[in-house]
Design a protein around this motif. Structure first.
Motif, PDB file in Angstrom:
ATOM      1  N   ARG A  84       0.852  -1.188   0.000  1.00  0.00           N
ATOM      2  CA  ARG A  84       0.000   0.000   0.000  1.00  0.00           C
ATOM      3  C   ARG A  84       0.886   1.236   0.000  1.00  0.00           C
ATOM      4  NH1 ARG A  84      -2.370  -1.156   5.479  1.00  0.00           N
ATOM      5  NH2 ARG A  84      -0.190  -1.692   5.669  1.00  0.00           N
ATOM      6  N   PHE A  86       1.200   5.427  -0.441  1.00  0.00           N
ATOM      7  CA  PHE A  86       0.452   6.675  -0.497  1.00  0.00           C
ATOM      8  C   PHE A  86       1.443   7.798  -0.733  1.00  0.00           C
ATOM      9  CE2 PHE A  86       1.248   9.146   3.401  1.00  0.00           C
ATOM     10  CZ  PHE A  86       2.130   8.285   3.997  1.00  0.00           C
ATOM     11  N   ASN A  92       1.797   9.330  -7.748  1.00  0.00           N
ATOM     12  CA  ASN A  92       0.875   8.234  -7.469  1.00  0.00           C
ATOM     13  C   ASN A  92      -0.052   8.038  -8.653  1.00  0.00           C
ATOM     14  OD1 ASN A  92       0.506   6.819  -4.618  1.00  0.00           O
ATOM     15  ND2 ASN A  92       1.592   8.747  -4.413  1.00  0.00           N
ATOM     16  N   ASN A  94      -1.967   5.684 -11.577  1.00  0.00           N
ATOM     17  CA  ASN A  94      -2.511   4.344 -11.797  1.00  0.00           C
ATOM     18  C   ASN A  94      -1.701   3.543 -12.788  1.00  0.00           C
ATOM     19  OD1 ASN A  94      -4.613   4.245 -10.010  1.00  0.00           O
ATOM     20  ND2 ASN A  94      -5.984   5.371 -11.382  1.00  0.00           N
ATOM     21  N   GLU A 109      -1.277  -0.800  -4.246  1.00  0.00           N
ATOM     22  CA  GLU A 109      -2.460   0.048  -4.060  1.00  0.00           C
ATOM     23  C   GLU A 109      -1.989   1.467  -3.818  1.00  0.00           C
ATOM     24  OE1 GLU A 109      -5.386  -3.090  -1.770  1.00  0.00           O
ATOM     25  OE2 GLU A 109      -4.694  -1.298  -0.742  1.00  0.00           O
ATOM     26  N   THR A 111      -2.715   5.594  -3.015  1.00  0.00           N
ATOM     27  CA  THR A 111      -3.600   6.636  -2.512  1.00  0.00           C
ATOM     28  C   THR A 111      -2.897   7.971  -2.730  1.00  0.00           C
ATOM     29  OG1 THR A 111      -4.091   5.077  -0.760  1.00  0.00           O
ATOM     30  CG2 THR A 111      -5.004   7.272  -0.533  1.00  0.00           C
ATOM     31  N   LEU A 113      -2.763  11.972  -1.988  1.00  0.00           N
ATOM     32  CA  LEU A 113      -3.238  12.941  -0.997  1.00  0.00           C
ATOM     33  C   LEU A 113      -2.454  14.232  -1.172  1.00  0.00           C
ATOM     34  CD1 LEU A 113      -2.942  10.435   1.964  1.00  0.00           C
ATOM     35  CD2 LEU A 113      -5.099  11.194   1.005  1.00  0.00           C
ATOM     36  N   ARG A 121      -0.307  11.535   7.721  1.00  0.00           N
ATOM     37  CA  ARG A 121      -0.461  10.093   7.700  1.00  0.00           C
ATOM     38  C   ARG A 121       0.840   9.389   8.036  1.00  0.00           C
ATOM     39  NH1 ARG A 121      -3.249   6.049   3.514  1.00  0.00           N
ATOM     40  NH2 ARG A 121      -5.350   6.540   4.089  1.00  0.00           N
ATOM     41  N   SER A 128      -0.910   2.270   8.299  1.00  0.00           N
ATOM     42  CA  SER A 128      -1.815   2.440   7.167  1.00  0.00           C
ATOM     43  C   SER A 128      -1.100   2.364   5.824  1.00  0.00           C
ATOM     44  CB  SER A 128      -2.546   3.779   7.285  1.00  0.00           C
ATOM     45  OG  SER A 128      -1.647   4.829   7.010  1.00  0.00           O
TER      46      SER A 128
END
Lengths: 465, 286
Positions: A84, A86, A92, A94, A109, A111, A113, A121, A128
């Motif tokens: 994961r 972020f 970031n 796709n 994955e 994310t 932000l 975070r 996370s």
């Protein structure tokens, strides 16, 4: 979810590991012997977690049946891994996640932000994420929390080819290191769990550099109709009510400082680490400008800056490179104006969560090595960023793209975005020129100051004024 | 313990679920906020402590006062315009539209904009009011102004405009609700007694509509006091509001400071509502 995956991969490992458990313990001891002095002196928890990491590595090595070289057997298990990641929107993408699945087999994955939330975070929710895609100044802020682990540069295949900016701070041997949080100053620590930044290439890297660029002011040449050469123009009364600055305090203050210094109002010791007095003076000048109606708006997100510029509300403002591309793609003239005082630069990199171990950690190294191997670099460079290892990126770009984006040469044909849209017509030359010209004129790096809290308060007063 | 009668038990059962929900999702979070507001923080983390620094800083900062004054200014302006617009629309629906079917139809028409997100409704003002927006090009082609009007967007005007647009319906609904229940014979009696239209309005309709006006006012006041996104977008990030200060603090990881500001805001809003309740006893008059 993380624990589920962990359990799954652990199960998959159980058989192989049971057979080699004794062997593994021996290896563990060997590993321990070969460990550097620094790790030996750090007792307790950190030492234990180092051992845990070593054990996991040994386990993988055994499972694959090869102590060195490319692991083959666990490539079966790796398909079950999900990392994961972020970070800020810039990297970031796709497309990267899809390509990871295709090339490496595991799932990434992502994310995206904004930078404030990213910092938040990384600092407060260590469980996370597995990979943090953060900027170097964020690393300075977040590293002391112990939520990230340093990376062994011996495992980074392209380490020797990483641009000097991220290793000794120098683009070329004669370069002068710019002010602010230069990446190399927070790029290395004294061990895997080291808390202190060191000023040399220690072999333990905090972030693996991925993407960086030099920022400047964006302008609407069609509405300004004259050459712009200095940061002072942001406060020029000619653009009253048509200027904007970004409302992210740590970056905004730097743009403000570039302006104040260019005007000769303030002489800074280090724009990236101002004294209270320097902060007061800077904010006083900008508060006055705000009261005089210099600014049309402040922006906080990428799309806001695009809208302000393309609607003509603003003709000169702090801006980021992809925002310029977005305005231009609407057929609106917009220039990323190089200025004589130099650029404000930033750099990002991938950090690994402290909790990551075993197969996931290996997958993370795989991912990072893949990241530097060229495909992503080419992808990012075709959007106007720079990659940490330009030589590998070049292989994934056409000669014309390389010439336009990196060497500052005139485009022979149309320059396309990675998605296939025309970004520049044939004959165009990149604003600011070549890599050396742009990255060689960095005046200051994005940073976090010692007086950060004071600065934030002053910035809030400026916004409320 | 006294024995519970059957009705007692029924009322406990009926009130129980709501009590539990409120306790878990309202009282507990507020208590947490209050506790955290006394905690200390540094750049990247916050930790249990018992300090008054967060309150001290907020209560002594010049910015706080300026921000509260600015927010109050938005509240008052929004409230005035929302009340005028809300009352007029409700009056029209209740008294000028005769058939119930039309009343319902027109009332539903008022709610149609609420089918979209309020952020979308707010942001759609931006291209409309901008320097090269529809409003300015219309004004210029009509020859009313020569230069685009700059204060239409990213100004206090645009903030209040967006607020009124977003929250006027919160006034319309409760006022309409009270107006429609006014006994028509009261108005007829007043007219028979020789009262003119204005006298009927001020002596009968408005006093009877007070509970509705007050409920709408509570909505508007609390919504505007706590807003952060409308002010940010419509002022172009150049105006502060209490909500924006809190959201800034959260983004900078200053949770205890944000919690303290939230507590202060909560107290302020409660005081404002208490004052408003002094004017109208909603429970008695509803």
């Amino acid at each position: 979810m993380y624990t589920n995956l962990q359990a799954e991969t652990d199960r998959a490992f159980a058989g192989e590991q049971a057979a080699g458990r004794r062997q593994q313990q021996n290896d563990q001891q060997d590993e321990e012997k070969t460990m550097t002095d620094t790790t030996k002196t750090t007792k307790g928890l950190s030492r234990r977690s180092v051992l845990k990491g070593a054990a996991a590595t040994a386990g993988v090595a055994l499972g694959s049946g090869a102590i060195t070289g490319f692991p083959t057997i666990w490539a079966q298990n790796i398909k079950n891994v999900t990392l994961r990641q972020f970070g800020t929107g810039v990297s970031n993408l796709n497309e990267v996640a899809q390509k990871v699945k295709q090339d490496l087999g595991f799932t990434l994955e992502m994310t995206a932000l904004d930078s404030d939330t990213v910092t938040q975070r990384a600092a407060t929710q260590p469980k996370s994420f597995d990979i943090a895609d953060i900027e170097y100044w964020i690393a300075k802020k977040v590293w002391p929390t112990g939520n990230l682990q340093a990376m062994d540069t011996k495992k980074i295949k392209q380490y020797d080819n990483i641009v000097g900016i991220f290793r000794n701070g120098k683009l070329t041997p004669s370069s002068v290191i710019a002010q602010g949080t230069a990446p190399h100053t927070v790029g290395f620590v004294d061990g895997k769990n080291g808390k202190k930044f060191v000023d040399h290439e220690s072999g333990w890297m905090t972030l693996i550099p991925t993407i960086y660029n030099a920022d400047t002011l964006g302008i609407r040449p069609d509405l300004i109709k004259r050459p712009i050469t200095s940061w002072t123009e942001l406060l020029n009364s000619e653009f009253k009510g048509k200027a904007s600055i970004l409302d992210i305090s740590s970056i905004g203050i730097m743009d403000a400082a570039m302006v104040c210094e260019a005007r000769g109002d303030i002489k800074y010791g280090d724009k990236g680490n101002m004294t209270k007095e320097e902060i007061d003076k800077t904010m006083a000048i900008f508060t006055q400008a705000k009261k005089d109606g210099q600014f049309r708006a402040f922006w906080k997100s990428f799309d806001e800056s695009v809208n302000l510029m393309s609607s003509g509300e603003v003709v000169i403002q702090s801006m980021w490179s992809p925002a310029i591309a977005a305005v231009r793609s609407k057929g609106i003239d917009c220039k990323y104006q190089p200025l004589k005082e130099g650029y404000r630069s930033w750099g990002g990199g991938l950090g690994i969560a402290a909790s990551l171990s075993g197969l996931e950690l290996d997958a993370a190294y795989e991912y990072i090595n893949w990241y530097l191997s060229g495909w992503v670099g080419g992808f990012l460079m075709r959007q106007g960023y720079y990659s940490a290892v330009p030589s590998t990126s070049q292989k994934f770009m056409s000669a014309d793209e390389w010439g336009y984006w990196f060497e500052g040469k005139k485009a022979q044909g149309d320059i396309l975005s990675p998605q296939g849209a025309v970004m520049e017509k044939a004959g165009a030359v990149r604003d600011g020129g070549s890599f050396e010209e742009r990255m060689g004129h960095v005046a200051c790096w994005n940073s976090v100051m010692d007086e950060n809290q004071y600065m934030v308060r002053k910035w809030n007063e400026f916004v409320a004024a | 313990m006294m024995t519970l009668t059957k009705t007692d038990r029924t009322s406990w059962l009926l009130a129980g679920p709501m009590t539990l929900i409120l306790a878990a999702f309202l009282v507990l979070p507020i208590l947490t906020i209050i506790v955290v507001s006394f905690w200390a923080f540094n750049e990247f983390t916050f930790f249990p402590a018992f300090v008054f620094d967060n309150y001290l800083f907020t209560l002594t900062s010049k910015v706080t006062l300026a921000t509260y004054l600015k927010t109050l200014q938005f509240v008052i302006l929004t409230w005035v315009f929302c009340t005028v617009v809300g009352f007029t629309v409700a009056y029209f629906l209740a008294f000028c539209v005769k058939s119930l079917a039309w009343q319902v139809a027109l009332f539903l028409l008022c709610t149609i904009p609420f089918w979209t997100s309020n952020i979308i409704r707010m942001i759609s003002w931006v291209p409309f009011l901008g320097r090269n927006g529809i409003a300015n090009s219309a004004l210029m082609s009509l020859g009313i102004v020569k230069q685009p009007v700059e204060w239409l967007l990213f100004s206090d005007f645009s903030v209040v405009l967006a607020f009124v647009h977003l929250y006027a319906l919160f006034m319309v609904v409760p006022i309409f609700n009270t107006l429609i229940r006014i006994d028509k014979s009261l108005i007829e009696a007043a007219r028979d007694g020789g009262a003119n239209g204005l006298q009927i309005l001020t002596n009968i309709i408005i006093p009877l509509a007070k509970p509705g006006i007050m409920i709408g006012s509570i909505f508007v006041v609390t919504l505007v006091m706590g807003d952060f996104i409308t002010v940010r977008f419509m002022s172009g990030g150049q105006s502060a509001s209490v909500g924006r200060i809190i959201s800034n603090e959260i983004s900078l990881l200053q949770y205890p400071a944000a919690a303290a500001d939230a507590v202060i805001l909560l107290v302020t809003v409660l005081i404002m509502i208490a004052i408003m309740m002094r004017f109208v006893d909603i429970r008695k008059e509803l």
